[in-house]
Scaffold this motif. Structure first.
Motif, PDB file in Angstrom:
ATOM      1  N   VAL A 175     -12.607 -12.427  11.726  1.00 11.11           N
ATOM      2  CA  VAL A 175     -12.636 -11.333  12.682  1.00 11.11           C
ATOM      3  C   VAL A 175     -11.029 -11.866  13.198  1.00 11.11           C
ATOM      4  N   PHE A 176     -11.145 -12.946  14.055  1.00  4.89           N
ATOM      5  CA  PHE A 176     -10.031 -13.311  15.016  1.00  4.89           C
ATOM      6  C   PHE A 176      -8.545 -13.542  14.033  1.00  4.89           C
ATOM      7  N   ILE A 177      -8.523 -13.965  12.813  1.00  9.02           N
ATOM      8  CA  ILE A 177      -7.266 -14.122  11.916  1.00  9.02           C
ATOM      9  C   ILE A 177      -7.079 -12.790  11.319  1.00  9.02           C
ATOM     10  N   GLY A 178      -8.012 -12.105  10.943  1.00  7.11           N
ATOM     11  CA  GLY A 178      -7.830 -10.573  10.485  1.00  7.11           C
ATOM     12  C   GLY A 178      -6.996  -9.515  11.451  1.00  7.11           C
ATOM     13  N   CYS A 179      -7.593  -9.650  12.960  1.00  7.68           N
ATOM     14  CA  CYS A 179      -6.932  -8.856  13.983  1.00  7.68           C
ATOM     15  C   CYS A 179      -5.780  -9.481  14.190  1.00  7.68           C
ATOM     16  N   CYS A 180      -5.343 -10.794  14.041  1.00 11.97           N
ATOM     17  CA  CYS A 180      -4.004 -11.180  14.155  1.00 11.97           C
ATOM     18  C   CYS A 180      -3.112 -10.625  13.153  1.00 11.97           C
ATOM     19  N   VAL A 181      -3.507 -10.522  11.987  1.00 13.23           N
ATOM     20  CA  VAL A 181      -2.704  -9.861  10.977  1.00 13.23           C
ATOM     21  C   VAL A 181      -2.400  -8.388  11.190  1.00 13.23           C
ATOM     22  N   LEU A 182      -3.544  -7.712  11.691  1.00 16.55           N
ATOM     23  CA  LEU A 182      -3.191  -6.227  11.960  1.00 16.55           C
ATOM     24  C   LEU A 182      -2.813  -5.845  13.121  1.00 16.55           C
ATOM     25  N   TYR A 183      -2.777  -7.000  14.028  1.00 20.10           N
ATOM     26  CA  TYR A 183      -2.161  -6.524  15.632  1.00 20.10           C
ATOM     27  C   TYR A 183      -0.697  -6.729  15.596  1.00 20.10           C
ATOM     28  N   ASN A 184      -0.225  -7.400  14.664  1.00 19.82           N
ATOM     29  CA  ASN A 184       1.305  -7.614  14.709  1.00 19.82           C
ATOM     30  C   ASN A 184       2.071  -7.116  13.545  1.00 19.82           C
ATOM     31  N   ASP A 185       1.401  -6.519  12.457  1.00 18.32           N
ATOM     32  CA  ASP A 185       2.116  -5.964  11.533  1.00 18.32           C
ATOM     33  C   ASP A 185       1.324  -4.738  10.981  1.00 18.32           C
ATOM     34  N   ARG A 186       2.112  -3.601  11.354  1.00 24.98           N
ATOM     35  CA  ARG A 186       1.538  -2.037  10.866  1.00 24.98           C
ATOM     36  C   ARG A 186       1.389  -2.087   9.433  1.00 24.98           C
TER      37      ARG A 186
ATOM     38  N   LYS B 288      -2.202  -2.760   7.919  1.00 24.91           N
ATOM     39  CA  LYS B 288      -3.189  -1.911   7.814  1.00 24.91           C
ATOM     40  C   LYS B 288      -3.228  -0.816   6.326  1.00 24.91           C
ATOM     41  N   ALA B 289      -1.945  -0.569   5.806  1.00 22.62           N
ATOM     42  CA  ALA B 289      -2.005   0.106   4.702  1.00 22.62           C
ATOM     43  C   ALA B 289      -2.326  -0.771   3.560  1.00 22.62           C
ATOM     44  N   THR B 290      -1.886  -2.296   3.624  1.00 24.37           N
ATOM     45  CA  THR B 290      -2.340  -2.975   2.814  1.00 24.37           C
ATOM     46  C   THR B 290      -3.729  -3.139   2.851  1.00 24.37           C
ATOM     47  N   LEU B 291      -4.451  -3.392   3.685  1.00 24.37           N
ATOM     48  CA  LEU B 291      -5.759  -3.267   3.976  1.00 24.37           C
ATOM     49  C   LEU B 291      -6.584  -2.265   3.296  1.00 24.37           C
ATOM     50  N   VAL B 292      -6.208  -1.097   3.611  1.00 23.51           N
ATOM     51  CA  VAL B 292      -6.897   0.193   3.016  1.00 23.51           C
ATOM     52  C   VAL B 292      -6.895   0.094   1.369  1.00 23.51           C
ATOM     53  N   GLN B 293      -5.531  -0.260   0.877  1.00 26.88           N
ATOM     54  CA  GLN B 293      -5.317  -0.467  -0.514  1.00 26.88           C
ATOM     55  C   GLN B 293      -6.181  -1.500  -1.185  1.00 26.88           C
ATOM     56  N   LEU B 294      -6.387  -2.691  -0.495  1.00 24.89           N
ATOM     57  CA  LEU B 294      -7.368  -3.738  -0.962  1.00 24.89           C
ATOM     58  C   LEU B 294      -8.855  -3.093  -0.753  1.00 24.89           C
ATOM     59  N   PHE B 295      -9.103  -2.518   0.302  1.00 25.32           N
ATOM     60  CA  PHE B 295     -10.520  -1.911   0.167  1.00 25.32           C
ATOM     61  C   PHE B 295     -10.966  -1.004  -0.802  1.00 25.32           C
ATOM     62  N   ILE B 296      -9.724  -0.126  -1.092  1.00 23.91           N
ATOM     63  CA  ILE B 296     -10.037   0.658  -2.473  1.00 23.91           C
ATOM     64  C   ILE B 296     -10.040   0.023  -3.653  1.00 23.91           C
ATOM     65  N   ILE B 297      -9.419  -1.064  -3.895  1.00 21.64           N
ATOM     66  CA  ILE B 297      -9.550  -1.912  -5.124  1.00 21.64           C
ATOM     67  C   ILE B 297     -10.787  -2.436  -5.178  1.00 21.64           C
ATOM     68  N   SER B 298     -11.575  -2.984  -4.225  1.00 25.01           N
ATOM     69  CA  SER B 298     -12.753  -3.558  -4.026  1.00 25.01           C
ATOM     70  C   SER B 298     -13.775  -2.612  -4.380  1.00 25.01           C
ATOM     71  N   SER B 299     -13.742  -1.565  -3.401  1.00 24.57           N
ATOM     72  CA  SER B 299     -14.895  -0.513  -3.765  1.00 24.57           C
ATOM     73  C   SER B 299     -14.809  -0.028  -5.145  1.00 24.57           C
ATOM     74  N   LEU B 300     -13.616   0.177  -5.882  1.00 26.84           N
ATOM     75  CA  LEU B 300     -13.445   0.645  -7.355  1.00 26.84           C
ATOM     76  C   LEU B 300     -14.292  -0.630  -8.221  1.00 26.84           C
ATOM     77  N   GLY B 301     -13.821  -1.808  -8.058  1.00 26.20           N
ATOM     78  CA  GLY B 301     -14.611  -2.778  -8.838  1.00 26.20           C
ATOM     79  C   GLY B 301     -15.995  -2.909  -8.619  1.00 26.20           C
ATOM     80  N   LEU B 302     -16.542  -2.973  -7.324  1.00 23.68           N
ATOM     81  CA  LEU B 302     -17.980  -2.933  -6.949  1.00 23.68           C
ATOM     82  C   LEU B 302     -18.538  -1.789  -7.517  1.00 23.68           C
ATOM     83  N   SER B 303     -17.960  -0.449  -7.530  1.00 25.76           N
ATOM     84  CA  SER B 303     -18.740   0.801  -8.198  1.00 25.76           C
ATOM     85  C   SER B 303     -18.858   0.651  -9.630  1.00 25.76           C
ATOM     86  N   ILE B 304     -17.653   0.022 -10.467  1.00 29.28           N
ATOM     87  CA  ILE B 304     -17.730   0.016 -11.736  1.00 29.28           C
ATOM     88  C   ILE B 304     -19.069  -0.855 -12.068  1.00 29.28           C
ATOM     89  N   VAL B 305     -19.180  -2.100 -11.419  1.00 32.62           N
ATOM     90  CA  VAL B 305     -20.057  -2.869 -11.620  1.00 32.62           C
ATOM     91  C   VAL B 305     -21.557  -2.412 -11.428  1.00 32.62           C
TER      92      VAL B 305
END
Length: 219
Positions: free
Chosen positions: A103-114, A117-134
């Motif tokens: 949480v600390f390192i993740g918040c450091c990333v999001l806190y200092n680079d807007r 946030k878009a990258t994180l959303v895209q990665l979550f989309i990829i993850s949810s697609l993969g998990l759903s397909i499985v």
């Protein structure tokens, strides 16, 4: 090193690779393998933070969330002395410590680079697609049947309750990716992810998750 490279080093493994880590050689299918993976990722991330990153990217320690995490970790450590089973207590402290670091390192990333946030959303989309397909392949007996777990569909998480709950928690990120302006392909991917997640949630038959979904839709 550019900050986007740091996003790749930390966010991509944690969001897109971690949910698919499992082993049939351990008592718990996912817990120990994922703990080991997280530990390695954190070690690599901390090394890169120290060697390559500007120290201003770590200026998250003045945030209230940081102090809350530290207090939570200290309380967990203090509970060790009152624990009946010391071995289990140490294990819980390690889990809490890993969670705090993530949480600390993740918040450091999001806190200092807007852009993160878009990258994180895209990665979550990829993850949810993969998990759903499985899960869908398991449900229709197409593939991934050999992945150990209790009730199908359980994805790569070994437990249907955890699997369906994880997809429910990923759902808001896919909805965000679909509703907010962005690349057309990402919006299509987000829509597909939303539909697949809803399908898995429905066939999973978890009453608590279905109730939570109904409450979200109504309110």
């Amino acid at each position: 090193m550019k900050y986007s490279a740091f996003q790749f080093i930390f966010l991509f493994p944690i969001v897109c690779i971690l949910p698919f880590i499992y082993s049939d050689k351990t008592v718990d299918v996912t817990l120990i393998p994922q703990f080991f993976f997280v530990s390695v990722v954190l070690l690599i991330t901390i090394v890169f933070l120290i060697l390559f990153q500007n120290k201003k990217h770590l200026l998250f320690y003045n945030n209230f969330l940081f102090y809350s995490l530290v207090i939570y970790l200290l309380v967990s450590c203090a509970s060790f002395f009152a624990a009946i089973n010391k071995t289990e207590s140490v294990f819980e402290i390690i889990k809490t410590g890993l969670f705090t670091c993530i949480v600390f390192i993740g918040c450091c990333v999001l806190y200092n680079d807007r852009q993160s946030k878009a990258t994180l959303v895209q990665l979550f989309i990829i993850s949810s697609l993969g998990l759903s397909i499985v899960g869908i392949c398991q449900y229709f007996n197409i593939a991934f049947i050999d992945i150990p777990g209790n009730l199908i569909p359980h994805g790569t998480l070994g437990n249907r309750n955890v699997y369906v709950s994880a997809l429910f928690l990923l759902l808001p990120f896919s909805i965000h990716g679909f509703l907010y302006p962005g690349n057309l392909w990402w919006k299509i991917s987000a829509l597909v992810s939303v539909l697949l997640c809803l399908f898995i949630i429905c066939i999973g038959g978890m009453r608590a998750t279905l109730l939570a979904l109904i409450v979200v839709i109504l309110f």
